[in-house]
Write a protein that holds these residues in place. Structure first.
Motif, PDB file in Angstrom:
ATOM      1  N   THR A 115     108.167 -34.391  -0.438  1.00  0.00           N
ATOM      2  CA  THR A 115     108.720 -35.739  -0.525  1.00  0.00           C
ATOM      3  C   THR A 115     107.653 -36.663  -1.099  1.00  0.00           C
ATOM      4  O   THR A 115     106.554 -36.761  -0.533  1.00  0.00           O
ATOM      5  N   ARG A 117     106.491 -40.396  -2.074  1.00  0.00           N
ATOM      6  CA  ARG A 117     106.721 -41.823  -1.826  1.00  0.00           C
ATOM      7  C   ARG A 117     105.953 -42.613  -2.883  1.00  0.00           C
ATOM      8  O   ARG A 117     104.725 -42.590  -2.906  1.00  0.00           O
ATOM      9  N   ARG A 119     104.608 -45.947  -4.361  1.00  0.00           N
ATOM     10  CA  ARG A 119     104.242 -47.281  -3.868  1.00  0.00           C
ATOM     11  C   ARG A 119     103.727 -48.120  -5.029  1.00  0.00           C
ATOM     12  O   ARG A 119     103.052 -47.610  -5.926  1.00  0.00           O
ATOM     13  N   ARG A 131     103.810 -51.915  -1.667  1.00  0.00           N
ATOM     14  CA  ARG A 131     105.226 -51.981  -1.346  1.00  0.00           C
ATOM     15  C   ARG A 131     105.922 -50.768  -1.945  1.00  0.00           C
ATOM     16  O   ARG A 131     105.387 -50.114  -2.840  1.00  0.00           O
ATOM     17  N   SER A 132     107.119 -50.509  -1.467  1.00  0.00           N
ATOM     18  CA  SER A 132     107.909 -49.444  -2.068  1.00  0.00           C
ATOM     19  C   SER A 132     108.150 -49.754  -3.543  1.00  0.00           C
ATOM     20  O   SER A 132     108.448 -50.897  -3.907  1.00  0.00           O
ATOM     21  N   GLY A 134     110.591 -48.699  -5.205  1.00  0.00           N
ATOM     22  CA  GLY A 134     112.030 -48.802  -5.440  1.00  0.00           C
ATOM     23  C   GLY A 134     112.575 -47.643  -6.269  1.00  0.00           C
ATOM     24  O   GLY A 134     111.943 -46.599  -6.430  1.00  0.00           O
ATOM     25  N   THR A 149     113.016 -41.617  -8.272  1.00  0.00           N
ATOM     26  CA  THR A 149     113.075 -42.076  -6.889  1.00  0.00           C
ATOM     27  C   THR A 149     114.387 -42.803  -6.606  1.00  0.00           C
ATOM     28  O   THR A 149     115.015 -43.377  -7.492  1.00  0.00           O
ATOM     29  N   SER A 150     114.773 -42.789  -5.333  1.00  0.00           N
ATOM     30  CA  SER A 150     115.948 -43.516  -4.867  1.00  0.00           C
ATOM     31  C   SER A 150     115.568 -44.969  -4.580  1.00  0.00           C
ATOM     32  O   SER A 150     114.427 -45.387  -4.805  1.00  0.00           O
ATOM     33  N   ALA A 151     116.508 -45.719  -4.038  1.00  0.00           N
ATOM     34  CA  ALA A 151     116.250 -47.133  -3.730  1.00  0.00           C
ATOM     35  C   ALA A 151     115.111 -47.294  -2.728  1.00  0.00           C
ATOM     36  O   ALA A 151     114.442 -48.340  -2.692  1.00  0.00           O
ATOM     37  N   SER A 152     114.877 -46.286  -1.912  1.00  0.00           N
ATOM     38  CA  SER A 152     113.794 -46.346  -0.928  1.00  0.00           C
ATOM     39  C   SER A 152     112.429 -46.044  -1.541  1.00  0.00           C
ATOM     40  O   SER A 152     111.408 -46.091  -0.855  1.00  0.00           O
ATOM     41  N   GLY A 153     112.415 -45.713  -2.845  1.00  0.00           N
ATOM     42  CA  GLY A 153     111.151 -45.387  -3.501  1.00  0.00           C
ATOM     43  C   GLY A 153     110.668 -43.981  -3.220  1.00  0.00           C
ATOM     44  O   GLY A 153     109.486 -43.683  -3.401  1.00  0.00           O
ATOM     45  N   THR A 154     111.585 -43.102  -2.790  1.00  0.00           N
ATOM     46  CA  THR A 154     111.196 -41.735  -2.458  1.00  0.00           C
ATOM     47  C   THR A 154     112.027 -40.720  -3.239  1.00  0.00           C
ATOM     48  O   THR A 154     113.116 -41.020  -3.717  1.00  0.00           O
TER      49      THR A 154
END
Length: 221
Positions: A115, A117, A119, A131-132, A134, A149-154
């Motif tokens: 996964t 993430r 940032r 911050r994420s 996005g 990445t998805s809306a969560s930034g992952t």
């Protein structure tokens, strides 16, 4: 206890054999890359990229695509015999043949799940914060695209085990990278911080369709 050891032994030997096979193919890749050092022409850099991509695709368990990348390198070498001296060309062709043979028969190491993430750096009250990043950040593993990445930034993706190079890109100005080392079958998380002032470059091959066999005819439009 002894019975458990006897049960685990074949599996451990199998994993060791897979790791050894992958290491041999990595050595074949390195030998092929070393054989390209006799030229800095764009065609030589193209062959370099094909070699690197072939090994990366092999690690992704995409054997057919890996072999196609080696074939592309061999075809590029055949189209441009002027790029290397005769002895260098013969050595490179032999190394490409050896690499192809390894990739066609060896078993790649098991995959892992990672996964990522993404940032982004931001400024808040004079302080730099993370911050994420996005949605929409392009993620690559060893230069092979694995998704956005998805809306969560992952993004969660299956990637090769072992050491891999993760890059996160927002064209044209944000770039981040992280090296991770994943155990076979492992499940891990990595954070990649994007530099908002990092110029993104991506070298690719241009094809001039009017150039048949590398020559533009006098009557070409």
């Amino acid at each position: 206890h002894q019975a458990a050891e006897m049960t685990l032994l074949p599996a451990l030997l199998l994993l060791a054999g897979v790791a050894d096979a992958a290491d041999i193919c990595r050595d074949r890749r390195d030998a092929a890359l070393n054989a390209t050092r006799g030229s800095t022409a764009p065609a030589a850099r193209s062959i370099d990229r094909d070699i690197g991509r072939a090994y990366s695709l092999f690690r992704f368990h995409r054997r057919r695509d890996a072999l196609s990348a080696v074939d592309a390198a061999k075809q590029a070498l055949a189209r441009r015999p002027d790029v290397y001296a005769a002895d260098e060309r013969a050595r490179l062709d032999a190394q490409l043949t050896a690499l192809r043979a390894c990739l066609s028969t060896a078993a790649p190491a098991p995959m892992a799940r990672l996964t990522i993430r993404a940032r982004a750096l931001d400024t808040e009250r004079g302080q730099t914060v993370q911050r994420s990043a996005g949605a929409g950040v392009y993620i690559r593993a060893d230069d092979i695209p694995v998704g956005r990445t998805s809306a969560s930034g992952t993004l969660t993706a299956r990637v090769p085990s072992g050491e891999i190079h993760i890059t996160a890109i927002v064209p044209p100005h944000a770039f981040g990278e992280q090296f991770v080392d994943l155990p076979p079958g492992g499940v891990e998380t990595a954070t990649v911080v994007l530099d908002p002032d990092k110029e993104v470059t991506d070298e690719t091959d241009l094809v001039l369709i009017e150039a048949h066999d590398g020559v533009v005819r006098a009557d070409a439009r």
